[in-house]
Design a protein around this motif. Sequence first.
Motif, PDB file in Angstrom:
ATOM      1  N   GLN A 104      -0.204  11.399  -9.868  1.00  0.00           N
ATOM      2  CA  GLN A 104      -0.351  10.127  -9.152  1.00  0.00           C
ATOM      3  C   GLN A 104       0.271  10.207  -7.761  1.00  0.00           C
ATOM      4  N   ILE A 107      -1.982  12.237  -5.477  1.00  0.00           N
ATOM      5  CA  ILE A 107      -3.186  11.497  -5.062  1.00  0.00           C
ATOM      6  C   ILE A 107      -2.835  10.458  -4.003  1.00  0.00           C
ATOM      7  N   LYS A 108      -1.723   9.732  -4.206  1.00  0.00           N
ATOM      8  CA  LYS A 108      -1.366   8.663  -3.269  1.00  0.00           C
ATOM      9  C   LYS A 108      -0.933   9.225  -1.914  1.00  0.00           C
ATOM     10  N   LEU A 111      -4.394   9.517  -0.620  1.00  0.00           N
ATOM     11  CA  LEU A 111      -5.103   8.222  -0.653  1.00  0.00           C
ATOM     12  C   LEU A 111      -4.080   7.106  -0.854  1.00  0.00           C
ATOM     13  N   ALA A 114      -4.899   4.040  -3.028  1.00  0.00           N
ATOM     14  CA  ALA A 114      -5.228   4.168  -4.457  1.00  0.00           C
ATOM     15  C   ALA A 114      -4.232   3.371  -5.293  1.00  0.00           C
ATOM     16  N   ARG A 115      -4.743   2.698  -6.325  1.00  0.00           N
ATOM     17  CA  ARG A 115      -3.867   1.861  -7.151  1.00  0.00           C
ATOM     18  C   ARG A 115      -3.052   2.730  -8.107  1.00  0.00           C
TER      19      ARG A 115
END
Length: 305
Positions: A104, A107-108, A111, A114-115
Amino acid sequence: MPVYSMTGYASGQNGPTGSHSDAEARPQPTGRLGVEIRSVNSRFLDLTFKLPEELRQHEPALRELLTGQLKRGKVELRVAFENTASAGVADPSTKLLQRLNGVQDNIKSWLPSARDLSVADVLRLAAGDSAPRGDLGPDLTELTEKTLKALLAAREREGARLAKMLLDHLGQLRKLAAQALPLVPKLVEQQRTRFLERWQEAMGLGAGATAPEAAQDRALSEATAFAIRIDVAEELTRLDSHLDEIERLVKKGGEIGKRLDFLIQELHREANTLGSKSATLEMTRIGVDMKVLVEQMREQVQNIE
């Protein structure tokens, strides 16, 4: 040997896997397998497999199993696997949570919008991570063999029904042929008498008078030509031969579908010829009844292996 239809359906399902005596010898997945096999008529053997991705590697073995028992038909084998281990709420391990957190964050970093992962997302991923890793091959093979056996039994029952129908139709065709056989000599004699009557009328002869010899010869010649034109003895002989061969094949059983299909075409040809030579309404009726029966047989023979 029985007659097999190409139309059939069978399904099977086992309980949670791992109930075999060799369960301790190999990793045992916890889940339920379901197998469906359905088949319809086809000129050749056409196999289609619909398998979950985790079972795709077993397709060659399943194909070999089916081709060893089936000769013709469009066959679809569908397999489903339900993971009973994930039926409840999976408890994610610390290692999994750490991995998800790292993924996570990565990814963040790329992005930012991104939630974050929700609890539902984590539980769903944990359930997927706990999917069985055991070998489903032996369970799948065993269940497929049982389902295939049930399919063959269903195709045999349907084949017995088709065989009975064909034999019944053969009996009806023999009766129609027996009705047609004595009609030809009667028709020829009736036509000869009609020719003589026309000659007598044309020559103005009274009742009881004898037509000249030339007229009688001409009437005989016309009657002979008429007899040749309407003679169906050869067609009835060939038809009877085809009926004998069809009856022999049906009683023999086995892979007879293609041979029967050819003989049905020959029957249809003889029935058409007999109808084209028809000289009376009675012969026309017999020809039509024959073609109706042959067409019904053709439809059913298309389903025989």
